[in-house]
Scaffold this motif. Structure first.
Motif, PDB file in Angstrom:
ATOM      1  N   ALA A 104       0.838  -1.201   0.000  1.00  0.00           N
ATOM      2  CA  ALA A 104       0.000   0.000   0.000  1.00  0.00           C
ATOM      3  C   ALA A 104       0.873   1.251   0.000  1.00  0.00           C
ATOM      4  N   PRO A 105       0.522   2.276  -0.782  1.00  0.00           N
ATOM      5  CA  PRO A 105       1.350   3.493  -0.885  1.00  0.00           C
ATOM      6  C   PRO A 105       1.649   4.149   0.457  1.00  0.00           C
ATOM      7  N   THR A 106       0.750   4.031   1.413  1.00  0.00           N
ATOM      8  CA  THR A 106       0.957   4.692   2.708  1.00  0.00           C
ATOM      9  C   THR A 106       2.146   4.107   3.478  1.00  0.00           C
ATOM     10  N   TYR A 107       2.548   2.876   3.135  1.00  0.00           N
ATOM     11  CA  TYR A 107       3.659   2.238   3.834  1.00  0.00           C
ATOM     12  C   TYR A 107       4.993   2.446   3.119  1.00  0.00           C
ATOM     13  N   VAL A 108       4.959   2.927   1.876  1.00  0.00           N
ATOM     14  CA  VAL A 108       6.173   3.043   1.075  1.00  0.00           C
ATOM     15  C   VAL A 108       6.928   4.317   1.444  1.00  0.00           C
ATOM     16  N   LEU A 109       8.206   4.168   1.723  1.00  0.00           N
ATOM     17  CA  LEU A 109       9.069   5.325   1.972  1.00  0.00           C
ATOM     18  C   LEU A 109       9.807   5.647   0.675  1.00  0.00           C
ATOM     19  N   ALA A 110       9.493   6.795   0.083  1.00  0.00           N
ATOM     20  CA  ALA A 110      10.086   7.188  -1.197  1.00  0.00           C
ATOM     21  C   ALA A 110      11.301   8.080  -0.943  1.00  0.00           C
ATOM     22  N   HIS A 111      12.492   7.503  -1.135  1.00  0.00           N
ATOM     23  CA  HIS A 111      13.711   8.309  -1.034  1.00  0.00           C
ATOM     24  C   HIS A 111      13.861   9.192  -2.270  1.00  0.00           C
ATOM     25  N   SER A 112      13.397   8.703  -3.403  1.00  0.00           N
ATOM     26  CA  SER A 112      13.306   9.492  -4.630  1.00  0.00           C
ATOM     27  C   SER A 112      12.312   8.798  -5.551  1.00  0.00           C
ATOM     28  N   SER A 132       8.210   8.450  -7.166  1.00  0.00           N
ATOM     29  CA  SER A 132       6.879   8.325  -6.578  1.00  0.00           C
ATOM     30  C   SER A 132       6.460   6.867  -6.500  1.00  0.00           C
ATOM     31  N   PRO A 133       5.756   6.482  -5.419  1.00  0.00           N
ATOM     32  CA  PRO A 133       5.258   5.107  -5.308  1.00  0.00           C
ATOM     33  C   PRO A 133       4.204   4.801  -6.358  1.00  0.00           C
ATOM     34  N   GLU A 134       4.085   3.522  -6.707  1.00  0.00           N
ATOM     35  CA  GLU A 134       3.006   3.057  -7.572  1.00  0.00           C
ATOM     36  C   GLU A 134       1.726   2.951  -6.745  1.00  0.00           C
ATOM     37  N   PRO A 135       0.572   2.772  -7.415  1.00  0.00           N
ATOM     38  CA  PRO A 135      -0.672   2.571  -6.652  1.00  0.00           C
ATOM     39  C   PRO A 135      -0.567   1.426  -5.657  1.00  0.00           C
ATOM     40  N   GLU A 136      -0.070   0.262  -6.081  1.00  0.00           N
ATOM     41  CA  GLU A 136       0.085  -0.854  -5.144  1.00  0.00           C
ATOM     42  C   GLU A 136       1.069  -1.910  -5.619  1.00  0.00           C
ATOM     43  N   SER A 137       1.049  -2.229  -6.915  1.00  0.00           N
ATOM     44  CA  SER A 137       1.811  -3.373  -7.429  1.00  0.00           C
ATOM     45  C   SER A 137       3.217  -2.957  -7.868  1.00  0.00           C
ATOM     46  N   TYR A 138       4.198  -3.812  -7.517  1.00  0.00           N
ATOM     47  CA  TYR A 138       5.591  -3.552  -7.875  1.00  0.00           C
ATOM     48  C   TYR A 138       6.208  -4.814  -8.446  1.00  0.00           C
ATOM     49  N   LYS A 139       7.206  -4.613  -9.310  1.00  0.00           N
ATOM     50  CA  LYS A 139       7.902  -5.740  -9.909  1.00  0.00           C
ATOM     51  C   LYS A 139       9.409  -5.543  -9.780  1.00  0.00           C
ATOM     52  N   ILE A 140      10.107  -6.628  -9.494  1.00  0.00           N
ATOM     53  CA  ILE A 140      11.565  -6.631  -9.482  1.00  0.00           C
ATOM     54  C   ILE A 140      12.035  -7.425 -10.689  1.00  0.00           C
ATOM     55  N   LEU A 141      12.710  -6.756 -11.610  1.00  0.00           N
ATOM     56  CA  LEU A 141      13.326  -7.422 -12.746  1.00  0.00           C
ATOM     57  C   LEU A 141      14.791  -7.693 -12.393  1.00  0.00           C
ATOM     58  N   PHE A 142      15.446  -8.519 -13.169  1.00  0.00           N
ATOM     59  CA  PHE A 142      16.785  -8.939 -12.782  1.00  0.00           C
ATOM     60  C   PHE A 142      17.862  -8.404 -13.713  1.00  0.00           C
ATOM     61  N   THR A 143      17.535  -7.324 -14.430  1.00  0.00           N
ATOM     62  CA  THR A 143      18.525  -6.682 -15.281  1.00  0.00           C
ATOM     63  C   THR A 143      19.580  -6.001 -14.416  1.00  0.00           C
ATOM     64  N   GLY A 144      20.801  -6.471 -14.508  1.00  0.00           N
ATOM     65  CA  GLY A 144      21.877  -5.860 -13.742  1.00  0.00           C
ATOM     66  C   GLY A 144      21.900  -6.236 -12.276  1.00  0.00           C
ATOM     67  N   LEU A 145      21.055  -7.174 -11.850  1.00  0.00           N
ATOM     68  CA  LEU A 145      21.047  -7.613 -10.457  1.00  0.00           C
ATOM     69  C   LEU A 145      21.715  -8.985 -10.366  1.00  0.00           C
ATOM     70  N   PRO A 146      22.909  -9.075  -9.802  1.00  0.00           N
ATOM     71  CA  PRO A 146      23.639 -10.348  -9.755  1.00  0.00           C
ATOM     72  C   PRO A 146      23.188 -11.228  -8.597  1.00  0.00           C
ATOM     73  N   VAL A 147      21.947 -11.678  -8.650  1.00  0.00           N
ATOM     74  CA  VAL A 147      21.412 -12.558  -7.617  1.00  0.00           C
ATOM     75  C   VAL A 147      20.478 -13.551  -8.294  1.00  0.00           C
ATOM     76  N   ARG A 148      20.484 -14.786  -7.816  1.00  0.00           N
ATOM     77  CA  ARG A 148      19.599 -15.798  -8.400  1.00  0.00           C
ATOM     78  C   ARG A 148      18.149 -15.460  -8.076  1.00  0.00           C
ATOM     79  N   PRO A 149      17.268 -15.492  -9.068  1.00  0.00           N
ATOM     80  CA  PRO A 149      15.862 -15.158  -8.814  1.00  0.00           C
ATOM     81  C   PRO A 149      15.211 -16.019  -7.745  1.00  0.00           C
ATOM     82  N   ASP A 150      15.492 -17.341  -7.764  1.00  0.00           N
ATOM     83  CA  ASP A 150      14.870 -18.209  -6.763  1.00  0.00           C
ATOM     84  C   ASP A 150      15.375 -17.895  -5.357  1.00  0.00           C
TER      85      ASP A 150
END
Length: 265
Positions: free
Chosen positions: A203-211, A213-231
């Motif tokens: 929920a947007p009310t819980y998101v702390l935006a350092h820079s 704006s928060p989305e309405p509710e849904s977020y996705k983490i893609l793995f472009t440039g992130l050196p970590v196994r998805p699982d």
């Protein structure tokens, strides 16, 4: 990271988001097969040159093409086996970020540099026209470095016992673990290619935006440039969004171990 750190018993990663591999034996067999094909193709090309009017350029080109394929396969295989996840334990958090000399990009860049050197040396010594291919492969190596540095500066994750911080481009958002819901991982089709992603709601009310704006509710983490196994990341997030007692007793070293995909003994 401390060698004695072990993952909590509740941490249970699976391989649903990880692409399948051939295994060590399969990779060795395929590598030897590629090397054999390179040798056979080179012998055949030089044989045809001796019995035809093809010129020395053709057999050398055939040899270099197959050798380039073999070198890049070896570089990719080494990257899968030897590259270290970019996971670092700080004073109060664990950071997931890319550093080219430690992750898979190092091996692919080294592969392109080696192939470029082969083509350039042959161009200087035997066939001058092949120098352009050497320069092109050096250009690919530079592109790999620039791309890795670009993603390293833009894409990072920061995890601690209280929250998950996602830094992507100009957006820097922090999500309390207890506010994350509907967490799931899946493969999605993008430009006819399948890629893993993790989706969650907060929920947007819980998101702390350092820079940004928060989305309405849904977020996705893609793995472009992130050196970590998805699982491993998904299982870590599932653990951290579990009961509060789990988060309170877990150490930063254990979070790092989970992100590396190390299972409990």
């Amino acid at each position: 990271m401390r060698e004695t750190a072990t993952p909590p018993a509740e941490y249970r990663p699976d391989n649903a988001l990880t692409r399948p591999t051939l295994g060590v034996v399969g990779e060795i067999v395929l590598g030897l097969l590629l090397l054999a094909v390179t040798v056979v193709a080179t012998v055949v090309a030089f044989y045809l040159d001796r019995h035809g009017d093809y010129g020395i350029e053709i057999p050398i080109a055939v040899s270099l093409v197959f050798l380039t394929i073999t070198v890049m396969y070896t570089a990719t295989t080494l990257a899968d086996r030897l590259a270290e996840p970019g996971i670092y334990v700080g004073d109060d958090s664990v950071v997931v970020g890319s550093y080219i000399w430690r992750d898979a990009k190092f091996y692919s860049t080294a592969g392109w540099v080696l192939c470029g050197a082969l083509w350039l040396l042959v161009g200087l010594a035997v066939v001058p026209g092949y120098k352009i291919f050497g320069y092109a492969l050096f250009g690919l190596a530079v592109y790999e470095v620039v791309k890795a540095v670009y993603h390293a500066r833009r894409n990072r994750l920061v995890l601690n016992r209280d929250s998950l911080r996602v830094i992507v481009g100009d957006r820097d958002l922090e999500f309390p673990w207890e506010a994350i819901a509907q967490l799931r991982g899946e493969h999605v089709k993008v430009d006819k290619k399948s890629r893993p992603e993790i989706e969650f709601h907060c929920a947007p009310t819980y998101v702390l935006a350092h820079s940004g704006s928060p989305e309405p509710e849904s977020y996705k983490i893609l793995f472009t440039g992130l050196p970590v196994r998805p699982d491993a990341l998904l299982a870590t997030m599932e653990f951290m969004t579990g009961p509060r007692e789990q988060r309170e007793r877990v150490s930063l070293e254990q979070i790092a171990v989970m992100l590396r995909g190390i299972r409990a003994a």
